[in-house]
Write an enzyme that holds these catalytic residues in place. Structure first.
Site, PDB file in Angstrom:
ATOM      1  N   CYS A   1      42.959  38.546 -11.202  1.00 32.54           N
ATOM      2  CA  CYS A   1      43.694  37.391 -12.296  1.00 32.54           C
ATOM      3  C   CYS A   1      43.447  36.074 -11.852  1.00 32.54           C
ATOM      4  CB  CYS A   1      45.042  37.981 -13.032  1.00 32.54           C
ATOM      5  SG  CYS A   1      45.754  38.529 -11.490  1.00 32.54           S
ATOM      6  N   THR A   2      44.768  35.098 -12.905  1.00 30.15           N
ATOM      7  CA  THR A   2      44.741  33.904 -11.612  1.00 30.15           C
ATOM      8  C   THR A   2      45.323  33.821 -10.538  1.00 30.15           C
ATOM      9  OG1 THR A   2      45.220  33.210 -14.353  1.00 30.15           O
ATOM     10  CG2 THR A   2      45.686  31.774 -12.563  1.00 30.15           C
TER      11      THR A   2
END
Length: 281
Positions: A182-183
């Protein structure tokens, strides 16, 4: 030119008095001229804050005075403008909302095995590994890792349903090796814990997320394609963590984060053109 330091952080730990922490934390940020968002919940803290470097250091020292948060880690990037409009400290049920009641106490949940950024590209290139992007459609359309599966979720809460359908549709074995990213890492804490909870035995997560991968590797192996959506006024950054300007596909005006989050199917449109597209589709 004025320079701002932006820190992103999260820490899962039981904060029984999280409601009482809000005012003191907000006062500290305002006093030091910081802007951004900090989320507080029983399960921990999650935030992104920007300001001048000295004040950011003071803020981190303040947070880590709480012995429960001494293990707090963060990632830094830099920009020549303040990427947030205001300072907010919010009380939440979860610091990242997956909506899985079984994961209420993340301190005792088993999560995926961390993979260092330097080892990530070789892992996801393996034929025996399925790589899953846990982000939402408006994020994945801007860029993602090669070989990754895009669930095309609109909201992180949709992830559980997608997993159930994916397992059934592709007859996925619980022995399947799963790599997730994810980020910044926080969504993978929840999503990998969920995968372990439902029975997957070999689950991995990119340590520190895409941002850490950019920081540590500069994408030297070319495993990442595109840009990375970020939740502030930079909107998106390239592999050097430099802000890029995204323009509407229809009218060429510069789009913002709210535009991207509210447009269906992840198209890069401003809110006006997005409404027209929705109205006549």
């Amino acid at each position: 030119m004025e320079k701002f330091t932006l820190v992103t952080f999260y820490h899962f730990v039981q904060l029984e008095n999280y409601e009482d922490m809000r005012d003191e934390l907000l006062s500290c940020c305002i006093e030091k001229g910081l802007k951004g968002t900090v989320l507080l919940a029983l399960e921990g803290i999650n935030g992104s804050v920007a300001g001048h470097d000295g004040e950011i250091r003071d803020f981190l020292d303040f947070v880590r005075r709480d012995e429960r948060l001494r293990g707090l880690e963060w990632k830094e990037s830099y920009t020549n403008f303040q990427p947030f409009q205001e300072m907010k400290v919010r009380l939440k049920k979860e610091i990242v909302a997956l909506g899985c009641a079984e994961l209420e106490n993340m301190e005792i949940c088993e999560t995926g095995e961390y993979v260092e950024p330097e080892d990530w590209s070789s892992l996801i290139a393996r034929e025996d590994v399925k790589t899953i992007d846990t982000r939402n459609l408006y994020e994945t359309k801007l860029g993602r890792f090669k070989y990754s599966i895009d669930p095309e979720t609109i909201n992180f809460r949709d992830f559980q349903e997608w997993v159930r359908k994916w397992i059934e549709k592709d007859n996925v074995s619980m022995e399947q090796k799963i790599a997730m990213y994810c980020t910044g890492g926080v969504r993978c804490e929840k999503s990998t814990a969920y995968m372990k909870r439902i029975g997957f035995k070999n689950v991995y997560q990119l340590k520190g997320g895409i941002i850490n991968y950019f920081l540590k590797t500069k994408n030297k192996d070319g495993a990442w394609v595109g840009d990375c959506f970020v939740f502030d006024d930079r909107v998106a950054v390239n592999v050097d963590l430099e802000p890029i300007q995204l323009k509407c596909l229809e009218c060429s005006c510069v789009v913002n984060t709210d535009d991207l989050k509210n447009i269906p199917r992840g198209r890069v449109l401003c809110s006006g053109c997005g409404q027209n597209t929705t109205r006549f589709s």
